[in-house]
Every structure is written in structure tokens, then in C-alpha cells.
Scaffold this motif. Structure first.
Motif, PDB file in Angstrom:
ATOM      1  N   ASP A 179      11.445   5.838  -9.974  1.00  0.00           N
ATOM      2  CA  ASP A 179      12.451   6.356  -9.057  1.00  0.00           C
ATOM      3  C   ASP A 179      11.775   7.222  -7.984  1.00  0.00           C
ATOM      4  O   ASP A 179      12.137   8.376  -7.789  1.00  0.00           O
ATOM      5  N   ASP A 180      10.789   6.672  -7.319  1.00  0.00           N
ATOM      6  CA  ASP A 180      10.048   7.408  -6.299  1.00  0.00           C
ATOM      7  C   ASP A 180      10.396   6.876  -4.908  1.00  0.00           C
ATOM      8  O   ASP A 180      10.999   5.816  -4.769  1.00  0.00           O
ATOM      9  N   ALA A 239      10.735   0.123  -0.872  1.00  0.00           N
ATOM     10  CA  ALA A 239      10.530  -1.299  -1.158  1.00  0.00           C
ATOM     11  C   ALA A 239      11.857  -1.984  -1.460  1.00  0.00           C
ATOM     12  O   ALA A 239      12.102  -3.112  -1.018  1.00  0.00           O
ATOM     13  N   LEU A 240      12.742  -1.310  -2.204  1.00  0.00           N
ATOM     14  CA  LEU A 240      14.059  -1.871  -2.484  1.00  0.00           C
ATOM     15  C   LEU A 240      14.879  -2.031  -1.214  1.00  0.00           C
ATOM     16  O   LEU A 240      15.574  -3.035  -1.037  1.00  0.00           O
ATOM     17  N   THR A 241      14.779  -1.062  -0.318  1.00  0.00           N
ATOM     18  CA  THR A 241      15.503  -1.147   0.954  1.00  0.00           C
ATOM     19  C   THR A 241      15.008  -2.319   1.777  1.00  0.00           C
ATOM     20  O   THR A 241      15.792  -3.078   2.341  1.00  0.00           O
ATOM     21  N   LEU A 242      13.690  -2.490   1.850  1.00  0.00           N
ATOM     22  CA  LEU A 242      13.119  -3.630   2.576  1.00  0.00           C
ATOM     23  C   LEU A 242      13.571  -4.937   1.948  1.00  0.00           C
ATOM     24  O   LEU A 242      13.981  -5.868   2.654  1.00  0.00           O
ATOM     25  N   GLY A 243      13.490  -5.022   0.628  1.00  0.00           N
ATOM     26  CA  GLY A 243      13.921  -6.236  -0.050  1.00  0.00           C
ATOM     27  C   GLY A 243      15.368  -6.584   0.252  1.00  0.00           C
ATOM     28  O   GLY A 243      15.700  -7.747   0.481  1.00  0.00           O
ATOM     29  N   GLY A 267       4.256   0.804  -1.330  1.00  0.00           N
ATOM     30  CA  GLY A 267       3.001   0.946  -0.605  1.00  0.00           C
ATOM     31  C   GLY A 267       2.100   2.026  -1.166  1.00  0.00           C
ATOM     32  O   GLY A 267       1.360   2.669  -0.432  1.00  0.00           O
ATOM     33  N   SER A 268       2.135   2.213  -2.469  1.00  0.00           N
ATOM     34  CA  SER A 268       1.269   3.197  -3.140  1.00  0.00           C
ATOM     35  C   SER A 268      -0.070   2.545  -3.473  1.00  0.00           C
ATOM     36  O   SER A 268      -0.227   1.325  -3.358  1.00  0.00           O
TER      37      SER A 268
END
Length: 71
Positions: free
Chosen positions: A10-11, A17-21, A58-59
Motif C-alpha cells: 500500500d505504497d 501503478a494501479l492508476t496507470l493500469g 517504479g521502485s
């Protein structure tokens, strides 16, 4: 388009990444538990993705796992 999103937790980067997906298509999320083994995690992600595109955070860890996914 269907998108499998690899999340670490939950970072902020996983949420990005979820938003982009979600902007790309229908989203499924996957998290891999256990000892960190980038090649093994990538194999599990590829198996779960099937024909879906894959997005991840992007970590440092996310980039390493996705490099193995792409290989």
C-alpha cells in the motif's frame, strides 16, 4: 486491453501503478509474498498475466522484477 498490475503493498508507487493500469484498461492486481527472489517473482507474474500487459511500481524492486518479466 487487460492489465496485470504488480504491487508491492500500500505504497505511493504501487498506487501510481494501479492508476496507470486503470487508465490503460481493465485491471487485475497481484502481489507476491515470500522471500525476495526477482526471477521467481517474475515467473509467477508472467504466469498470472497470460496475455495481459504488465505494469508495476517504479521502485528499485519493481524495476528489477519487471526487467525479469521482460526478459
Amino acid at each position: 486491453m487487460s492489465v496485470l498490475v504488480f504491487v508491492e503493498g500500500d505504497d505511493d508507487l504501487s498506487l501510481q501503478a494501479l492508476t496507470l493500469g486503470a487508465q490503460l484498461g481493465d485491471v487485475r492486481a497481484v502481489r507476491v509474498d515470500g522471500s525476495y527472489a526477482p526471477a521467481a517473482w517474475a515467473k509467477a507474474i508472467v504466469g498470472a498475466a497470460g496475455e495481459d500487459d504488465v505494469v508495476g511500481p517504479g521502485s528499485d524492486r519493481g524495476n528489477e522484477v519487471l526487467a525479469h518479466v521482460a526478459a
